[in-house]
Design a protein around this motif. Sequence first.
Motif, mmCIF file in Angstrom:
data_model
loop_
_atom_site.group_PDB
_atom_site.id
_atom_site.type_symbol
_atom_site.label_atom_id
_atom_site.label_comp_id
_atom_site.label_asym_id
_atom_site.label_seq_id
_atom_site.Cartn_x
_atom_site.Cartn_y
_atom_site.Cartn_z
ATOM 1 N N HIS A 58 26.023 23.286 31.585
ATOM 2 C CA HIS A 58 25.546 24.156 31.305
ATOM 3 C C HIS A 58 26.560 25.530 31.334
ATOM 4 C CE1 HIS A 58 22.816 21.539 33.452
ATOM 5 N NE2 HIS A 58 21.519 22.283 32.175
ATOM 6 N N TRP A 59 27.284 25.689 32.226
ATOM 7 C CA TRP A 59 27.995 26.781 32.125
ATOM 8 C C TRP A 59 29.022 26.658 30.742
ATOM 9 C CZ3 TRP A 59 28.979 30.357 37.067
ATOM 10 C CH2 TRP A 59 28.070 30.488 37.384
ATOM 11 N N GLN A 60 29.763 25.384 30.642
ATOM 12 C CA GLN A 60 30.568 25.314 29.635
ATOM 13 C C GLN A 60 30.028 25.492 28.275
ATOM 14 O OE1 GLN A 60 31.517 20.902 30.211
ATOM 15 N NE2 GLN A 60 33.418 21.836 31.360
ATOM 16 N N MET A 80 26.099 40.426 32.570
ATOM 17 C CA MET A 80 24.548 39.479 32.903
ATOM 18 C C MET A 80 25.097 37.956 34.387
ATOM 19 S SD MET A 80 23.988 38.367 28.828
ATOM 20 C CE MET A 80 23.416 38.638 27.802
ATOM 21 N N GLY A 81 23.899 38.090 34.884
ATOM 22 C CA GLY A 81 24.305 37.689 35.829
ATOM 23 C C GLY A 81 24.052 35.776 35.549
ATOM 24 N N LEU A 82 24.853 35.183 35.671
ATOM 25 C CA LEU A 82 25.183 33.392 34.952
ATOM 26 C C LEU A 82 24.237 32.723 35.831
ATOM 27 C CD1 LEU A 82 26.594 32.809 32.394
ATOM 28 C CD2 LEU A 82 27.593 35.046 33.409
ATOM 29 N N GLU A 83 24.419 32.924 37.168
ATOM 30 C CA GLU A 83 23.293 32.475 38.149
ATOM 31 C C GLU A 83 22.546 32.239 37.907
ATOM 32 O OE1 GLU A 83 26.840 32.389 40.588
ATOM 33 O OE2 GLU A 83 25.915 33.975 39.409
ATOM 34 N N LYS A 116 18.197 26.317 31.886
ATOM 35 C CA LYS A 116 18.674 24.715 32.216
ATOM 36 C C LYS A 116 16.995 23.800 31.640
ATOM 37 C CE LYS A 116 20.957 23.743 36.915
ATOM 38 N NZ LYS A 116 20.804 23.585 37.589
ATOM 39 N N GLU A 117 15.618 24.640 30.952
ATOM 40 C CA GLU A 117 15.366 23.687 30.411
ATOM 41 C C GLU A 117 15.491 24.145 28.722
ATOM 42 O OE1 GLU A 117 13.051 21.732 31.623
ATOM 43 O OE2 GLU A 117 13.990 22.534 34.227
#
Length: 420
Positions: free
Chosen positions: A17-19, A303-306, A313-314
Amino acid sequence: MQPLRGTKDILPNEIRHWQKIYQVVNKILTHNNYQEVRTPILENTELFLRSIGNFTDIVNKEMYSFSDRGGRNITLRPEGTASIARALISNKLYLSSKINRLWYLGPMFRYERPQKGRQRQFHQLGIECIGSSMPRADIEVIRIAIKILKQLKLEEWRLEINSIGNLAERIKYTNHLKLYLNKYENDLDEDSQRRLKDNPLRILDSKNIKTQEILNYGPKLREYLEIESLKHFEEVCNDLSKLSINYYINDKLVRGLDYYNYTAFEIKTKGINEQNTICGGGRYDGLIKQLGGPYKPSVGWAMGLERLIIIMKEKLELVENKKVIYIANSNINNSDTIWQIVNTIDKYQLHFELDISNSSLNKQIKKANQIGSKICFIIGNDEILNKYITIKWLETGTQQKVPVCKIDNYIKYIKFSLKT
């Protein structure tokens, strides 16, 4: 051993997801002529005291600061903009370009109560447009933020904007706000009572219903703005309308950092329980000069990535890099053939996995099936002795014996067949 409270391991099944976000962001920002920059995690504490503000919660309660062995006061960066401003000054980036468009992505640190989407070590994506006082620059960074969110399939967002004027206008408003709130001090929530003494503007952010009711009848910041501030904000609003970007004017939006002026904005989403801020930013024309550099009006956001990943995610369509080829092999002394095969697969850039488990060939082939490999290269004693590779296509069960001398052409054929 457990990780420290407020920190989290990012595991292989999550890193995709990060990538994906990095790929999307890098493409959009490159197209808009923003250049990535990476600053140190450690900075002099003075940088944040001079930029964020002595009376902010970040400085007073949330910074991770310590003295190093040289007696220097060091802080783990709590946000990205101050570090970017410092990097611009110390590297004299302003000499080579009048306008600097920069972006960053990395860890920040704040001592907060950990909760879902908020950690003590967290990650921010941010952009800074440095060197322009034009309202058009404000629009550019807002438009890019929305473009990123849309590209990540986030459609339910709400843009809130406000003008917080210049420092003189804000001081004048703050004095009148303080006079008004003093009459209701005992009715304010505990946090607001504390802020009334040292940072009255932060009371506007209070989530307490009674405090908000009191504020509704109090002075409004907009009433203290002069022509230049009003004109700047009007142009921003007009351009947002021309771009068909819906916005809501929130006259209580001030942001939590002292360096902001004129435009302040937040993008909120309903993706996590109630509405939450996923992107926040604004204009900070005086910060770089305040830190010892030239006057460079600027605007940006973070922006906050977490929090973004929880929401996305969905919705993110991730293509898993399945191993195309699995190399099953016996425990043999002569491994030259194995490394010849590995180098040839590398040459054609196919995903593969070399079994290093020392299990039986049958168990290795079973593992190849379990992880979804398309093809299994089997290299046993017989294959080494007779200089061939057994190729098993796992979906059909078809097996072939391919001479080692012809394996380059065969792998080239595999590459071609996968494309078609």
